[in-house]
Design an enzyme around this catalytic site. Structure first.
Site, PDB file in Angstrom:
ATOM      1  N   SER A 198       0.825  -1.213   0.000  1.00 32.80           N
ATOM      2  CA  SER A 198       0.000   0.000   0.000  1.00 32.80           C
ATOM      3  C   SER A 198       0.857   1.260   0.000  1.00 32.80           C
ATOM      4  O   SER A 198       0.373   2.344  -0.320  1.00 32.80           O
ATOM      5  CB  SER A 198      -0.942   0.010   1.209  1.00 32.80           C
ATOM      6  OG  SER A 198      -0.211   0.213   2.411  1.00 32.80           O
ATOM      7  N   CYS A 237      -1.504   0.831  10.635  1.00 38.23           N
ATOM      8  CA  CYS A 237      -0.848  -0.483  10.636  1.00 38.23           C
ATOM      9  C   CYS A 237      -1.016  -1.238   9.318  1.00 38.23           C
ATOM     10  O   CYS A 237      -2.079  -1.154   8.703  1.00 38.23           O
ATOM     11  CB  CYS A 237      -1.391  -1.329  11.784  1.00 38.23           C
ATOM     12  SG  CYS A 237      -0.977  -0.615  13.389  1.00 38.23           S
ATOM     13  N   PRO A 238       0.016  -1.955   8.887  1.00 36.04           N
ATOM     14  CA  PRO A 238       1.345  -2.116   9.520  1.00 36.04           C
ATOM     15  C   PRO A 238       2.329  -0.989   9.225  1.00 36.04           C
ATOM     16  O   PRO A 238       3.457  -1.002   9.714  1.00 36.04           O
ATOM     17  CB  PRO A 238       1.842  -3.423   8.900  1.00 36.04           C
ATOM     18  CG  PRO A 238       1.239  -3.432   7.526  1.00 36.04           C
ATOM     19  CD  PRO A 238      -0.120  -2.805   7.673  1.00 36.04           C
ATOM     20  N   GLY A 239       1.925   0.001   8.409  1.00 37.04           N
ATOM     21  CA  GLY A 239       2.800   1.161   8.228  1.00 37.04           C
ATOM     22  C   GLY A 239       3.187   1.488   6.801  1.00 37.04           C
ATOM     23  O   GLY A 239       4.170   2.191   6.578  1.00 37.04           O
ATOM     24  N   GLY A 240       2.412   1.008   5.831  1.00 38.32           N
ATOM     25  CA  GLY A 240       2.737   1.281   4.427  1.00 38.32           C
ATOM     26  C   GLY A 240       2.789   2.767   4.102  1.00 38.32           C
ATOM     27  O   GLY A 240       3.708   3.235   3.427  1.00 38.32           O
ATOM     28  N   LYS A 280     -13.101   3.935  -0.171  1.00 37.31           N
ATOM     29  CA  LYS A 280     -13.403   2.601  -0.704  1.00 37.31           C
ATOM     30  C   LYS A 280     -14.782   2.656  -1.366  1.00 37.31           C
ATOM     31  O   LYS A 280     -15.748   3.138  -0.770  1.00 37.31           O
ATOM     32  CB  LYS A 280     -13.397   1.558   0.418  1.00 37.31           C
ATOM     33  CG  LYS A 280     -12.172   1.625   1.344  1.00 37.31           C
ATOM     34  CD  LYS A 280     -10.864   1.366   0.621  1.00 37.31           C
ATOM     35  CE  LYS A 280      -9.683   1.494   1.579  1.00 37.31           C
ATOM     36  NZ  LYS A 280      -8.392   1.289   0.921  1.00 37.31           N
TER      37      LYS A 280
END
Length: 368
Positions: free
Chosen positions: A189, A222-225, A307
């Site tokens: 991401s 999270c996870p931090g993209g 989205k």
């Protein structure tokens, strides 16, 4: 007859692309109809008046198109190109139409079927370029200030031939920026936010608006993209998420992790420049969250994803952008709003909002 425009888009979003260009054309009192083939990765819009196609690609700001990756005038479909000489018919289509263009792009739609033609396109490009230079269709050297010639293959012997204007098109081949996934990023991401920076922020403003030492907040981090992109630009990041952050990001010393719901978090700092958000939630809920941040002056610029539902996707995007515009104006805030379905987006669009000024005194962002 060059009364058509072709638009590249993400496969599966042809209807949205068609609805958008039809709406934009009508606003200019240009009328026609869209030809849509599901999952083809492109749309044709045929104008009733011959000169309107050229006017359309001049006057519809490409940056305002959400679902289109590229926009160009094209002629009739060239069919059954002879294998022994595909060059001559293509050159013939452009003779007298384009002179001294700055670049040639031999392209296909972004679909699995069309990608099989890419090798052929590369092979054809050199002889085609040479022939076009001989006929003065192309300038002797590439020139970024001149029109771009597009040869758009939909099958091995079938192509559309046309042009776009370099001041109102995508600078990328097939309308797709080539970004490399960083091996140390915690998720793919990360490429969404990197692409968003390229699309929404002019390169000559990066130093000022993506500056080292800035403070940023990542909601649903999270996870931090997305946090990774901010850290790479030496920003200090508040990562908001109940989940786990990648240890590699925490080890930088630039990230503070708050285990809080992104919809409930309120900042304590008054010098946050960037807000980024990529949470899986209904578009209207995310939109209201971003509006709250902007109205309260908690950030100066925001990039976030919406989205999309399975149906009425163009309408949903339009409604949410209108909601942002209206509510910011009601609160005395002038802002620049952009949206794009990025190459690295899926069933979503990415939105960028930049506060220009506030008509209400005393807001936090006026103390920057």
């Amino acid at each position: 007859m060059n009364n058509k425009i072709a638009l590249y888009c993400r496969s599966g979003f042809e209807k949205e692309c068609a609805a958008e260009i039809t709406t934009k054309a009508a606003q200019l009192e240009i009328f026609g109809f869209a030809r849509v083939k599901e999952n083809s990765g492109y749309v044709l819009f045929e104008c009733y008046q011959l000169e309107d196609a050229d006017r359309l690609i001049r006057e519809v700001p490409f940056r305002e198109l959400i679902f289109a990756r590229q926009m160009m005038v094209v002629g009739e479909l060239l069919k059954d190109l002879p294998p022994e000489d595909r060059v001559s018919p293509i050159v013939g289509m452009l003779t007298g139409v384009v002179e001294k263009a700055g670049e040639l792009r031999v392209e296909v739609a972004d679909t699995n079927e069309s990608k099989e033609l890419l090798k052929f396109c590369r092979k054809l490009t050199v002889p085609l370029r040479n022939a076009m230079r001989e006929q003065k269709i192309l300038s002797a050297r590439e020139n970024p200030h001149r029109p771009v010639v597009h040869v758009f293959f939909i099958a091995s012997g079938c192509c559309y031939v046309g042009y776009s204007y370099s001041n109102n098109n995508s600078p990328f081949y097939m309308g797709i920026p080539r970004l490399k996934f960083p091996s140390d990023a915690p998720s793919r991401s990360t490429l969404k936010l990197e692409e968003a920076f390229h699309v929404f922020i002019p390169a000559d403003e990066w130093e000022e608006r993506l500056a080292s030492g800035m403070h940023a907040v990542d909601l649903g981090a999270c996870p931090g993209g997305w946090t990774y992109q901010l850290v790479q630009r030496s920003m200090m990041v508040q990562a908001i998420d109940n989940g786990l952050m990648a240890q590699s990001l925490m080890d930088t010393g630039q990230v503070t992790h708050h285990r809080v719901d992104g919809f409930k978090y309120e900042p304590t700092r008054s010098n946050i420049y960037w807000l980024v958000c990529d949470m899986v939630e209904k578009p209207a809920k995310v939109t209201q969250l971003i509006i709250k941040w902007l109205v309260n002056g908690w950030c100066r610029e925001a990039i976030f994803n919406l989205k999309l539902p399975m149906k009425k996707r163009f309408e949903v995007v339009s409604e949410n952008l209108e909601m942002i515009d209206e509510q910011l104006k009601e609160n005395g805030i002038n802002a620049h709003i952009q949206a794009k379905q990025l190459y690295h987006d899926r069933e979503e669009v990415t939105v960028h909002v930049r506060r220009i000024w506030s008509g209400v005194p005393g807001r936090r962002d006026e103390r920057f």
